[in-house]
Design an enzyme around this catalytic site. Structure first.
Site, PDB file in Angstrom:
ATOM      1  N   GLY A  63      12.766 -20.304  -2.992  1.00  0.00           N
ATOM      2  CA  GLY A  63      12.699 -19.665  -1.689  1.00  0.00           C
ATOM      3  C   GLY A  63      14.077 -19.609  -1.069  1.00  0.00           C
ATOM      4  O   GLY A  63      14.943 -20.435  -1.378  1.00  0.00           O
ATOM      5  N   GLN A  68      19.654 -18.935   5.864  1.00  0.00           N
ATOM      6  CA  GLN A  68      20.412 -19.678   4.851  1.00  0.00           C
ATOM      7  C   GLN A  68      21.574 -18.869   4.287  1.00  0.00           C
ATOM      8  O   GLN A  68      22.443 -19.433   3.620  1.00  0.00           O
ATOM      9  CB  GLN A  68      19.493 -20.112   3.700  1.00  0.00           C
ATOM     10  CG  GLN A  68      18.452 -21.139   4.115  1.00  0.00           C
ATOM     11  CD  GLN A  68      17.629 -21.567   2.932  1.00  0.00           C
ATOM     12  OE1 GLN A  68      16.622 -20.959   2.615  1.00  0.00           O
ATOM     13  NE2 GLN A  68      18.095 -22.602   2.225  1.00  0.00           N
ATOM     14  N   CYS A 113      16.044 -28.097  -1.080  1.00  0.00           N
ATOM     15  CA  CYS A 113      16.486 -26.950  -0.288  1.00  0.00           C
ATOM     16  C   CYS A 113      17.898 -26.570  -0.721  1.00  0.00           C
ATOM     17  O   CYS A 113      18.754 -27.450  -0.857  1.00  0.00           O
ATOM     18  CB  CYS A 113      16.472 -27.318   1.196  1.00  0.00           C
ATOM     19  SG  CYS A 113      16.959 -25.967   2.277  1.00  0.00           S
ATOM     20  N   LEU A 114      18.131 -25.277  -0.928  1.00  0.00           N
ATOM     21  CA  LEU A 114      19.460 -24.829  -1.354  1.00  0.00           C
ATOM     22  C   LEU A 114      20.518 -25.119  -0.298  1.00  0.00           C
ATOM     23  O   LEU A 114      21.706 -25.185  -0.618  1.00  0.00           O
ATOM     24  CB  LEU A 114      19.443 -23.328  -1.673  1.00  0.00           C
ATOM     25  CG  LEU A 114      18.614 -22.922  -2.898  1.00  0.00           C
ATOM     26  CD1 LEU A 114      18.633 -21.402  -3.058  1.00  0.00           C
ATOM     27  CD2 LEU A 114      19.123 -23.598  -4.162  1.00  0.00           C
ATOM     28  N   HIS A 155       7.860 -24.056   4.121  1.00  0.00           N
ATOM     29  CA  HIS A 155       9.263 -24.493   4.080  1.00  0.00           C
ATOM     30  C   HIS A 155      10.179 -23.362   4.554  1.00  0.00           C
ATOM     31  O   HIS A 155      11.059 -23.581   5.400  1.00  0.00           O
ATOM     32  CB  HIS A 155       9.615 -24.921   2.647  1.00  0.00           C
ATOM     33  CG  HIS A 155      11.047 -25.295   2.439  1.00  0.00           C
ATOM     34  ND1 HIS A 155      11.441 -26.541   2.018  1.00  0.00           N
ATOM     35  CD2 HIS A 155      12.193 -24.581   2.587  1.00  0.00           C
ATOM     36  CE1 HIS A 155      12.761 -26.577   1.923  1.00  0.00           C
ATOM     37  NE2 HIS A 155      13.242 -25.393   2.270  1.00  0.00           N
ATOM     38  N   GLU A 156       9.969 -22.158   4.012  1.00  0.00           N
ATOM     39  CA  GLU A 156      10.838 -21.030   4.375  1.00  0.00           C
ATOM     40  C   GLU A 156      10.616 -20.610   5.821  1.00  0.00           C
ATOM     41  O   GLU A 156      11.571 -20.292   6.536  1.00  0.00           O
ATOM     42  CB  GLU A 156      10.612 -19.847   3.424  1.00  0.00           C
ATOM     43  CG  GLU A 156      10.925 -20.142   1.966  1.00  0.00           C
ATOM     44  CD  GLU A 156      12.269 -20.814   1.757  1.00  0.00           C
ATOM     45  OE1 GLU A 156      13.229 -20.473   2.468  1.00  0.00           O
ATOM     46  OE2 GLU A 156      12.347 -21.705   0.889  1.00  0.00           O
ATOM     47  N   HIS A 159      12.626 -22.516   8.279  1.00  0.00           N
ATOM     48  CA  HIS A 159      14.034 -22.122   8.417  1.00  0.00           C
ATOM     49  C   HIS A 159      14.221 -21.098   9.537  1.00  0.00           C
ATOM     50  O   HIS A 159      15.291 -21.035  10.144  1.00  0.00           O
ATOM     51  CB  HIS A 159      14.560 -21.527   7.108  1.00  0.00           C
ATOM     52  CG  HIS A 159      14.983 -22.553   6.093  1.00  0.00           C
ATOM     53  ND1 HIS A 159      15.964 -23.487   6.341  1.00  0.00           N
ATOM     54  CD2 HIS A 159      14.567 -22.774   4.821  1.00  0.00           C
ATOM     55  CE1 HIS A 159      16.128 -24.240   5.258  1.00  0.00           C
ATOM     56  NE2 HIS A 159      15.287 -23.835   4.328  1.00  0.00           N
TER      57      HIS A 159
HETATM   58 NI    NI Z   1      15.198 -24.606   2.392  1.00  0.00          NI
END
Ligand code: NI
Length: 187
Positions: A63, A68, A113-114, A155-156, A159
């Site tokens: 994701g 991000q 998470c990236l 999760h996304e 953000h």
């Molecule tokens: Ni993330």
């Protein structure tokens, strides 16, 4: 800053690998704004969504939300690998999403998470959710997601509201580095 430009051999169009910002960048703690209506008829949303997906896949993520890549807009890309008997979900972009839980079942699962590279932690999420959103073309989407699919979307979605997964953890003692996760937390 798009410093790396990769060309997908299956496409004539250049695919841009976007820079993923890390925890500490203020955009990750901001409330993202809705994608404006006029964007749906322009090519820019399609181009951005394609870059978001290729960046997500290029970093082996499941994701990636627009904040991000330092775009404070309410959209994200995700996909779900198929596993065992559960079918996967192809890379998908949801624009201006709304989510609500179905039922009250919550389960814990591992997340990374990236924007917080190299860490994993156990995060409680609703097991089943209802999602309403738009496609990049503006078409309405309504879907029900459960298990890992629901987890990725929650999760996304977080953000978009400046929330990261560590904020959702009940027990910080499960936070670990990826190498230690592979060594101690997987079978
Ligand atoms: Ni993330």
């Amino acid at each position: 800053m798009n410093t790396n430009i990769n060309v997908d051999p299956t496409s004539q169009a250049a695919v841009h690998q976007l820079e993923v910002v890390r925890l500490g960048h203020p955009v990750l703690r901001s409330i993202a704004g809705p994608v404006p209506e006029e964007w749906f008829d322009s090519g820019r949303l399609v181009d951005f969504a394609r870059d978001l997906i290729s960046t997500m896949l290029g970093f082996d993520g499941v994701g990636l939300a627009a904040p991000q890549v330092a775009e404070p807009l309410r959209l994200f890309a995700y996909w779900v690998p198929s596993h065992d008997d559960a079918p996967g979900v192809e890379p998908t972009v949801l624009v201006n999403p709304e989510i609500r839980p179905i039922g009250d079942q919550v389960e814990e699962g591992w997340e990374g998470c990236l924007s917080i590279p190299g860490l994993r932690g156990l995060v409680p999420r609703h097991q089943r959710i209802k999602v309403k959103a738009r496609t990049v073309a503006g078409a309405p989407i309504s879907l029900t997601a459960d298990a890992f699919h629901a987890r990725v979307i929650q999760h996304e979605f977080d953000h978009l509201d400046g929330i990261v997964y560590v904020d959702r953890m009940n027990d910080m003692s499960s936070l670990m580095f990826l190498d230690e996760f592979m060594r101690y937390a997987t079978d």
